[in-house]
Design a protein around this motif. Sequence first.
Motif, mmCIF file in Angstrom:
data_model
loop_
_atom_site.group_PDB
_atom_site.id
_atom_site.type_symbol
_atom_site.label_atom_id
_atom_site.label_comp_id
_atom_site.label_asym_id
_atom_site.label_seq_id
_atom_site.Cartn_x
_atom_site.Cartn_y
_atom_site.Cartn_z
ATOM 1 N N ASN A 1 0.851 -1.192 0.000
ATOM 2 C CA ASN A 1 0.000 0.000 0.000
ATOM 3 C C ASN A 1 0.896 1.254 0.000
ATOM 4 N N HIS A 2 0.628 2.166 -0.920
ATOM 5 C CA HIS A 2 1.469 3.363 -1.089
ATOM 6 C C HIS A 2 1.493 4.246 0.167
ATOM 7 N N ILE A 3 0.381 4.308 0.868
ATOM 8 C CA ILE A 3 0.311 5.143 2.088
ATOM 9 C C ILE A 3 1.160 4.505 3.192
ATOM 10 N N VAL B 1 1.132 13.423 4.017
ATOM 11 C CA VAL B 1 0.675 14.659 3.381
ATOM 12 C C VAL B 1 1.334 14.749 2.006
ATOM 13 N N SER B 2 0.521 14.443 0.969
ATOM 14 C CA SER B 2 1.091 14.361 -0.381
ATOM 15 C C SER B 2 0.152 14.996 -1.394
ATOM 16 N N GLY B 3 0.379 14.668 -2.679
ATOM 17 C CA GLY B 3 -0.469 15.232 -3.722
ATOM 18 C C GLY B 3 -1.842 14.574 -3.740
ATOM 19 N N THR C 1 9.108 12.416 -1.012
ATOM 20 C CA THR C 1 8.418 12.307 -2.300
ATOM 21 C C THR C 1 8.474 10.846 -2.760
ATOM 22 N N ASP C 2 7.693 10.536 -3.806
ATOM 23 C CA ASP C 2 7.555 9.139 -4.220
ATOM 24 C C ASP C 2 8.900 8.490 -4.562
ATOM 25 N N ASN C 3 9.125 7.309 -4.020
ATOM 26 C CA ASN C 3 10.361 6.561 -4.278
ATOM 27 C C ASN C 3 10.088 5.083 -4.004
ATOM 28 N N ALA D 1 3.684 2.727 2.650
ATOM 29 C CA ALA D 1 5.075 2.955 2.235
ATOM 30 C C ALA D 1 5.533 4.354 2.668
ATOM 31 N N HIS D 2 4.696 5.375 2.432
ATOM 32 C CA HIS D 2 5.069 6.733 2.875
ATOM 33 C C HIS D 2 5.307 6.759 4.395
ATOM 34 N N LEU D 3 4.397 6.127 5.140
ATOM 35 C CA LEU D 3 4.518 6.125 6.609
ATOM 36 C C LEU D 3 5.774 5.398 7.079
HETATM 37 ZN ZN ZN Z 1 3.108 9.374 -2.789
#
Ligand code: ZN
Length: 339
Positions: free
Chosen positions: A113-115, A138-140, A307-309, A117-119
Amino acid sequence: MEIMRILAIETSCDDTGAAVVLDGRKILANVVSSQVSVHQKYGGVVPELASRKHIEMIVPIVTEALEKAGVTLKEVDGIAVTQGPGLVGSLLVGLSFAKSLALATGIPFIGVNHIEAHLSAIFLEEKPPKFPFIGLVVSGGHTSLFRVDGFGKFRRLGQTRDDAAGEAFDKVAKLLGLGYPGGPIIDQLSTTGDPKAIRFPRPSIRKNSFDFSFSGLKTAVVNYVKAHPERPEDFPEEVIRNIVSSFQEAVVDVLVKKTFQAAQHEGLKKVVISGGVAANRVLRQRMEKEASEQKIKVYIPSPAFCTDNAAMVGVVGYEYLKGGIRSPLSLNAFSNLPL
Ligand code: ZN
Ligand code: KG4
């Protein structure tokens, strides 16, 4: 214990990313190919162009990541890939590629899950926090607050009811003819603007609600611009700088206030900020300042991990694969995959 090398792939929006991560912590390679130049002239991401660019870049970027890491496919112990949320056409490129690779090689495969991953990007840093903590993504595409008790253990406390914070940055920049993506441009321009020049509203839904709303703030900027007889392109530079600084200040005020309210509400002393907007200079400073005043510890990944990676996808993939969890090769992509 044996070392695990995870090949991670991220194509949820407009960045093609591939990484090789050791034991979910150490980056051997982290390659990101940005599509900014493709979407810039449209003032936002064009989904079909994004998918087309991913299909062009996915093989070269994964190859580059493996080469930089000095790792062959035979040495890869797991493949992790973003399954959602995001643009479905973009997600499908990374997911289909990862599934084909898993099928051809027999390497265990997991959808992430992308969220989440950010966390989890914070675990790529030297001194990551211990659970539990408050997590702000907090992203786009997202603005959400979570209580995080472990990998896979989340409780969402609130989210935006309309625009995401990054989306508001992008829309305001577009309105003022500043270019895309708006966040980094506004961040840069505001260094010499006056954040107190214009008092924009601080959209705050009821106290004790951790939901956000940014569309009213965006409308307030639109109305401010409309109230001027000249077109935004003809505004003096100083006026533009003051508008964007004042707008940014309003967004930061709300994000800081709600995040620390959530920490207080949950009785937690640790806060993690992530997602593209967490790269924002003023947001980072204000979070640090508030944290030291409240005796709370704030953790913010370095901007490249905000940012996305793909490296952050590798962190999560490792945690699941290590526990023996795998995804089936029938796994689908979902634009609204919940966390
Ligand atoms: Zn993202
Ligand atoms: O996490 P991300 O790369 O992709 C999504 O998952 O959405 O976030 C991209 C968003 C964009 O809206 C961009 O304008 C914003 O993050 N952003 C920033 C900054 N850098 C990127 N916003 C404010 N300040 C920045 N320095």
